[in-house]
Motif scaffolding. Sequence first.
Motif, PDB file in Angstrom:
ATOM      1  N   ASN A  81       0.820  -1.206   0.000  1.00 21.58           N
ATOM      2  CA  ASN A  81       0.000   0.000   0.000  1.00 21.58           C
ATOM      3  C   ASN A  81       0.859   1.263   0.000  1.00 21.58           C
ATOM      4  OD1 ASN A  81      -3.047  -0.649   0.342  1.00 21.58           O
ATOM      5  ND2 ASN A  81      -2.000  -2.110   1.667  1.00 21.58           N
ATOM      6  N   THR A 317      -4.470  -2.720  -3.778  1.00 14.88           N
ATOM      7  CA  THR A 317      -4.223  -1.830  -2.645  1.00 14.88           C
ATOM      8  C   THR A 317      -5.511  -1.142  -2.209  1.00 14.88           C
ATOM      9  OG1 THR A 317      -3.787   0.175  -3.935  1.00 14.88           O
ATOM     10  CG2 THR A 317      -1.950  -1.365  -3.647  1.00 14.88           C
ATOM     11  N   LYS A 332       3.280  -2.558  -9.831  1.00 17.11           N
ATOM     12  CA  LYS A 332       2.051  -1.919  -9.363  1.00 17.11           C
ATOM     13  C   LYS A 332       1.474  -1.073 -10.490  1.00 17.11           C
ATOM     14  CE  LYS A 332       1.800  -0.167  -5.178  1.00 17.11           C
ATOM     15  NZ  LYS A 332       1.970   0.761  -4.028  1.00 17.11           N
TER      16      LYS A 332
END
Length: 370
Positions: A81, A317, A332
């Motif tokens: 995150n 996330t 990501k």
Amino acid sequence: MEKHSAREGVELLPQDVIIEILLKLKVKSLVRCKSVCKSWLSLISDSQFTKLHFDLSAPTEKLLFISIWGTDLELPSIDFNASLNHDFSCVRFEVPHGIFHPRYYKFGGSCRGFLILECWNHLCLWNPCTGFHKQVCRSPMDSLKDNPYDLLFQGLGYDPLTDDYLVVQLLKNLYTNDRKGAEVFSIRANKWMEIEPINLSFKSCRDNKRPCRVLNNAIHWLGCCLKEEMEVVFILGFDVTKKKFYEIAAPIDVAHSTDEKALSELAGLLSLCVYKESNRSIEIWRMKEYKIESSWAKTSVVSLVVPRRFFNLLCVTKDGDIVGKDEKELIKYNKKGEVKENLSFARLNLSSFHVEIYKESLFSLPCHNE
């Protein structure tokens, strides 16, 4: 001017103020705070405090990696995150000494900060943040001289009614493929118990090698079954309080596809992420009412601007970014399908590895002789 030590300073604060401050700290900081004074050690170790901290802090999920056939006893953990490339997002946890085989161990599930570490012929429950661990004896089925069973699913759950952690294993008979066996290890009772397996003809599929997910007092895995000679993907659930298995149908568009899938939890809802290789996009489905199969809804579709070969989904996330991996790095993607950032596995000293999703906690395990 009279000088006061840090210890004297904190002792001047009212107890309720100290509690409020400590509840706002991260697990890593609280572990350090235990050494400040005996009263803080007692407070932070108290079961009511640890539960309140877990409930209030809404702990974010993290990734923990373990090398296959590796010798590194410090396992890297990534806060996906946060930024993947910030130093604070990656920490290393030391594996408890003397418990694991030096050449082989893997994950088997996680719950409330604890992970199952499997090593050759035994299991161990381990909280990497606190170092608390307990070795679990071999199950009766594993101990059979000519063991006919092969592990299909394994997971860890928590029963709030009895304050007990349960290791759950569903096995298949190697000689009669449709015959299943199921067993549960109770931490409180410190023993294995055989339970009724699910009456469903299913098999292992590639997606069930991904981390199982725990929510609504249940453990969830991805499974495959044959219906009318067609392979259908479904979600296998295990109610920890009732100690029963059940089936949750996946969305029709997902159940009959061969696309890669991963279970997730988004905003407290059971969710499915699907990577469609045909158009290099990722679909996110959420079950808005638990166990109500008609409540599945496709909430977003993300087209990857820079698709990767052999892309494997891992998680999503809190902000909706999608995290996955290819052969060389952790990636990501943002909601527009753009690469937001990546992290080379070479930096983590990883090549082939297992990965587990877990939440940080201060919990210890209940003693079986309490």
